[in-house]
Design a protein around this motif. Sequence first.
Motif, mmCIF file in Angstrom:
data_model
loop_
_atom_site.group_PDB
_atom_site.id
_atom_site.type_symbol
_atom_site.label_atom_id
_atom_site.label_comp_id
_atom_site.label_asym_id
_atom_site.label_seq_id
_atom_site.Cartn_x
_atom_site.Cartn_y
_atom_site.Cartn_z
ATOM 1 N N PRO A 1 -12.981 3.239 -0.058
ATOM 2 C CA PRO A 1 -12.536 2.178 0.842
ATOM 3 C C PRO A 1 -11.245 1.518 0.354
ATOM 4 O O PRO A 1 -10.890 1.617 -0.826
ATOM 5 C CB PRO A 1 -13.700 1.183 0.805
ATOM 6 C CG PRO A 1 -14.364 1.417 -0.481
ATOM 7 C CD PRO A 1 -14.154 2.852 -0.831
ATOM 8 N N ARG A 2 -10.559 0.908 1.280
ATOM 9 C CA ARG A 2 -9.389 0.096 0.917
ATOM 10 C C ARG A 2 -9.773 -1.370 1.105
ATOM 11 O O ARG A 2 -10.243 -1.771 2.159
ATOM 12 C CB ARG A 2 -8.186 0.477 1.767
ATOM 13 C CG ARG A 2 -7.688 1.869 1.429
ATOM 14 C CD ARG A 2 -6.435 2.196 2.181
ATOM 15 N NE ARG A 2 -5.282 1.463 1.687
ATOM 16 C CZ ARG A 2 -4.491 1.891 0.705
ATOM 17 N NH1 ARG A 2 -4.735 3.035 0.125
ATOM 18 N NH2 ARG A 2 -3.454 1.195 0.326
ATOM 19 N N MET B 1 -13.336 -2.319 -8.732
ATOM 20 C CA MET B 1 -12.490 -1.515 -7.845
ATOM 21 C C MET B 1 -11.732 -0.463 -8.635
ATOM 22 O O MET B 1 -11.621 0.690 -8.228
ATOM 23 C CB MET B 1 -11.493 -2.418 -7.112
ATOM 24 C CG MET B 1 -12.059 -3.129 -5.910
ATOM 25 S SD MET B 1 -10.913 -4.399 -5.332
ATOM 26 C CE MET B 1 -9.454 -3.424 -5.020
ATOM 27 N N ARG B 2 -11.212 -0.878 -9.774
ATOM 28 C CA ARG B 2 -10.419 0.048 -10.577
ATOM 29 C C ARG B 2 -11.295 1.186 -11.096
ATOM 30 O O ARG B 2 -10.914 2.357 -11.022
ATOM 31 C CB ARG B 2 -9.783 -0.700 -11.748
ATOM 32 C CG ARG B 2 -8.915 0.147 -12.635
ATOM 33 C CD ARG B 2 -8.306 -0.673 -13.732
ATOM 34 N NE ARG B 2 -9.297 -1.300 -14.590
ATOM 35 C CZ ARG B 2 -9.997 -0.665 -15.532
ATOM 36 N NH1 ARG B 2 -9.793 0.612 -15.732
ATOM 37 N NH2 ARG B 2 -10.885 -1.296 -16.264
ATOM 38 N N GLU B 3 -12.491 0.821 -11.574
ATOM 39 C CA GLU B 3 -13.369 1.859 -12.136
ATOM 40 C C GLU B 3 -13.815 2.852 -11.069
ATOM 41 O O GLU B 3 -14.002 4.032 -11.336
ATOM 42 C CB GLU B 3 -14.593 1.196 -12.774
ATOM 43 C CG GLU B 3 -14.260 0.562 -14.114
ATOM 44 C CD GLU B 3 -15.372 -0.338 -14.624
ATOM 45 O OE1 GLU B 3 -15.162 -0.969 -15.664
ATOM 46 O OE2 GLU B 3 -16.433 -0.429 -13.961
ATOM 47 N N ALA C 1 -4.532 -4.498 8.533
ATOM 48 C CA ALA C 1 -4.600 -3.209 9.222
ATOM 49 C C ALA C 1 -4.907 -2.084 8.251
ATOM 50 O O ALA C 1 -5.445 -1.049 8.628
ATOM 51 C CB ALA C 1 -3.267 -2.934 9.925
ATOM 52 N N ASP C 2 -4.543 -2.284 7.011
ATOM 53 C CA ASP C 2 -4.705 -1.270 5.980
ATOM 54 C C ASP C 2 -6.135 -1.249 5.441
ATOM 55 O O ASP C 2 -6.567 -0.276 4.837
ATOM 56 C CB ASP C 2 -3.704 -1.585 4.849
ATOM 57 C CG ASP C 2 -3.670 -0.533 3.778
ATOM 58 O OD1 ASP C 2 -4.195 0.568 4.024
ATOM 59 O OD2 ASP C 2 -3.121 -0.803 2.706
ATOM 60 N N ALA C 3 -6.893 -2.333 5.672
ATOM 61 C CA ALA C 3 -8.155 -2.530 4.947
ATOM 62 C C ALA C 3 -9.353 -2.148 5.795
ATOM 63 O O ALA C 3 -9.298 -2.181 7.023
ATOM 64 C CB ALA C 3 -8.273 -3.988 4.530
ATOM 65 N N GLY D 1 -12.097 3.515 -8.309
ATOM 66 C CA GLY D 1 -10.965 4.100 -7.596
ATOM 67 C C GLY D 1 -10.777 3.552 -6.204
ATOM 68 O O GLY D 1 -10.147 4.184 -5.364
ATOM 69 N N TRP D 2 -11.324 2.353 -5.919
ATOM 70 C CA TRP D 2 -11.071 1.726 -4.621
ATOM 71 C C TRP D 2 -9.672 1.151 -4.648
ATOM 72 O O TRP D 2 -9.251 0.536 -5.618
ATOM 73 C CB TRP D 2 -12.073 0.619 -4.351
ATOM 74 C CG TRP D 2 -13.493 1.087 -4.216
ATOM 75 C CD1 TRP D 2 -13.957 2.353 -4.465
ATOM 76 C CD2 TRP D 2 -14.620 0.322 -3.825
ATOM 77 N NE1 TRP D 2 -15.287 2.416 -4.245
ATOM 78 C CE2 TRP D 2 -15.742 1.177 -3.854
ATOM 79 C CE3 TRP D 2 -14.795 -1.005 -3.443
ATOM 80 C CZ2 TRP D 2 -17.011 0.748 -3.509
ATOM 81 C CZ3 TRP D 2 -16.062 -1.440 -3.115
ATOM 82 C CH2 TRP D 2 -17.165 -0.561 -3.144
ATOM 83 N N GLU D 3 -8.947 1.342 -3.538
ATOM 84 C CA GLU D 3 -7.561 0.885 -3.512
ATOM 85 C C GLU D 3 -7.479 -0.521 -2.929
ATOM 86 O O GLU D 3 -8.284 -0.902 -2.090
ATOM 87 C CB GLU D 3 -6.711 1.834 -2.670
ATOM 88 C CG GLU D 3 -6.729 3.268 -3.146
ATOM 89 C CD GLU D 3 -5.968 3.437 -4.456
ATOM 90 O OE1 GLU D 3 -5.018 2.683 -4.670
ATOM 91 O OE2 GLU D 3 -6.349 4.313 -5.245
ATOM 92 N N SER D 4 -6.458 -1.239 -3.372
ATOM 93 C CA SER D 4 -6.221 -2.566 -2.832
ATOM 94 C C SER D 4 -5.323 -2.444 -1.598
ATOM 95 O O SER D 4 -4.282 -1.801 -1.642
ATOM 96 C CB SER D 4 -5.565 -3.423 -3.912
ATOM 97 O OG SER D 4 -4.862 -4.472 -3.325
ATOM 98 N N ALA D 5 -5.744 -3.039 -0.499
ATOM 99 C CA ALA D 5 -4.998 -2.928 0.759
ATOM 100 C C ALA D 5 -3.846 -3.920 0.779
ATOM 101 O O ALA D 5 -3.897 -4.955 0.119
ATOM 102 C CB ALA D 5 -5.923 -3.177 1.937
#
Lengths: 310, 334, 187, 101
Positions: free
Chosen positions: B9-10, B30-32, B42-44, B34-38
Amino acid sequence: MTPVGQGAVWTVLLVPILLGGLALGGASFARVLDARADGRRVTGAVLAAPLSATGRLLVQQRRAVVASDRLLARTGVVLVPVAAVLAALVVPWGNVAASDLSVGIVWFNAMEVVTWAALWMAGWGTNSVWGLVGGYRFVVQGLSYELPHMFALITVATGAGSLRVSDVVAAQDGLWFVVWMPVAFAAFLISALALSFAGPFDTATGRDVAGGVLAEHSGVDRLLLLAGRWLLLAAAAAMAVALFLGGGSGPLLPTWLWTVLKSAAVLGLLVWLRSRTATLRMDRFVEVGWMVLIPLTLLQALVVAVVVLR
Amino acid sequence: MDLMRWSTPRVLVVPVRAGRAVRLDVERLMRERGWESAASPADADLLVVCGTPDADTGAAVDRVWNLLGSPRARADIPVRHGVAERLDRARAELGDRPGRPSGRTSGRRRPAPGDRPDDSDDDTRTDHDGDVAGLPMAERAPDRDGLTLDRLHLTLGPVLPDWPAGLVVRLAVQGDVVQTAAVEVWGEPGGRWDGPPAAAALDSLARLLSVCGAATATRRARRLRDEVLAGSADPAALNRFARRLRRSWTLRWATDGVGRLDGRHGDLTGDATQRCRRWLDVVAGSPPVPGEDRTAAVLTALPGLLEGQELATVRVVVASLDPDLESSGTGATS
Amino acid sequence: MAEAVIFWVCAAGAVATGVAVFRVDSMARATFALLASFVFAATPLLLLGLSYLGVLVILMMIMEMVVMAIFMIMLMMNPAGLMPMSMVHNRRGSLAIAVGTFVVLGAGVLLVDWPQRAGTPPEDVTFALGEALMGSHMLVMLVIGLGLFATIVSAVVLAHPRGRYDRFGDDLRGRPADDPIRGGVGR
Amino acid sequence: MTLQAFLLLAVALLAVGLYGALSQQSIVMIMMGLELMVNAVIVAGAAFWFFVSPAQPDGQVVVLVAVTLMAVEMAMGFAVAIAIFRSGEIDMTDMAAELRD
């Protein structure tokens, strides 16, 4: 080395496939670099992340802000990947080019400039401050990299005595252009990053403007923009191989494989560069483009012209 | 179609004052994973609120929540307890949802003015001739090049990635050049930062690096921050990180001459590069310069620093000053 | 046959988008309608074998129109066309003149006995153009070059509010320049 | 495809451009009209080259000159527009007429 020839009509279909493969590889490599910086293990899921992200964007809802100009926005979004594929039509894969135009270099340049209009429309059309700012940031960037880019292309054309990409490849039979046109090659790599709004040239989609052109796009629209950006980068890498790195020439392996390998190497270099740098501020880069890059590339063109005339 | 479960997920992270501990946990998880920061709504597809927002911030978060396209999920995490479970639950919710609820593929909402995070409330607009689709038109004002051009109103915060929690800056921009800026602080502060100073410096650095577009360095800074907090950081790695960033000329380009403050501002004196260097010193092991809380002074100086700058510079200025509203006692001001 | 179809489609497209430039409310759409008109009009050039000039027109027009879009946003009121508005004067007279011109010139096109084709295109059209510009038509090249140079200078002089005395001080010794935003070269 | 077909296209573009240049009030819109007219010259020049004297490069040179003309017209037009705008927030020709006083 066999000369590059015009491929059959069906080879046009190969272009998006090859380009897409390269682009996917580049995106995976970027994810691997990300994972290593994060301290995560590089697993199959990391390598396949571009594919799963594609799936995610395919099911995501498309959205539109009120009073947005959807016609312009959607046109711009579609034009980005289309421009990348059209630009790659003239790139020879080994000794077959899908369309070996007599003015291939100018064609490549024109198709790559289509992104200017496309990004502008995609940013403006969303009726968002972020999109608008992103759109004209890209135009500023375009105006600063385009002239050095053109001079680099002109230098290559001068060296080969032709605007046809296959002639350029043939002219590098003895000596690759990168050897005696290093400045033009460097300028081309810089503009390759800039024209695909990637890496240090991502002001148009920077996090400081909440994604800029991308800020209001979701779902398929976002997928097309992101895919188009990777396709553009892949197209520029493949073109760099044809223009500076001797195209498909190399020992043992078939020429098309050499082209793919070299393109992958250039793409990998570009992806690595973009992971190592911070975004270049455009108020700074404009001056560097005009005061440093243009004189340097002009000088390079002069040197090449003198060598050719001698 | 189980594509959402398959992909990562973003996440749009909403920092709230007094919610720092939760945010640090969320960012580590999130880092562990691999979830990305939006970068924008619209990106999330996942909205994570770190802490308990006050009424104003809560309303702003709800507006942003309405902007997320489906499938979407939301996790409100008021306290540090059970962060991972809450994230897991939101993630599962995301995967369970069918991709296209109610058969609408392109939602065309009609938001009230100020519905978007980049749209200001109506009260900041003074003179507009008419409005279209509920949105006021741009107005004109003189600009720094002697032209009278359209200007737009833009509110940065409280929901914006890599932005100090609780800070709201209202801007009038022409193109992307700021004409006027006003600073507000939303919400109530929490306690003082009691973690290691190097972690605080790395946390601030990560925001600055992200705004400067140094994506890989941002990831590395967050990773080192988590390691420092966990007590597992390798001093050599910290040194290497600081040394590499000091050498980065692209970063220097982004920060040189930005947000210059005079000598009255203690350890904030100088431009963004110098402030970044001071953080790097702390990261590399030198003790932080002791001094009183300068948050109030930063908030006073901020509008003057922002006016006449471009949006990119605005973000760098704010990130390099990084007013610590999470622990500072500065109340709601405007 | 295929060429004829392409030609007529492009011709219709060029005129239709050309008309659209003055019919749409939104300045952004007007700009890109004009761009579409140029691209449609450049395609027949490619059909004639003028590949260099055709692609050049497309390349230049994209850049020009994008720059135009920026000016349009800067200078126009209502650039997004959110409110229908009319910015025309003497509409009927202009229409009459335009239609009259079309009828008269169109009749001329159809009635005049055009000369027969003399000769065939050279092998490499682009090369022929280059040779002409550097040989028999050198004067044209010189005029184009000087004209462009003069344009650059005069456009900057006209548009820029601050001369070098403003930037470097009265005796031109001020360093660095007094600019609102510093550049990247560090002068 | 005949010479007449190309010239008809050119004449149509010229007429549309003429209408725009005569009827519009905004400087930017007038420039769009002028551009359309120059575009007509490009089409006509190319057509004359191909259908009348393809052996001579003159037609091509005309097209090149027209393209250059377009760039010059744009640059000067915008420079003048900026200069006028600076002097009094004017972007329409009717308003610029008042500058004479």
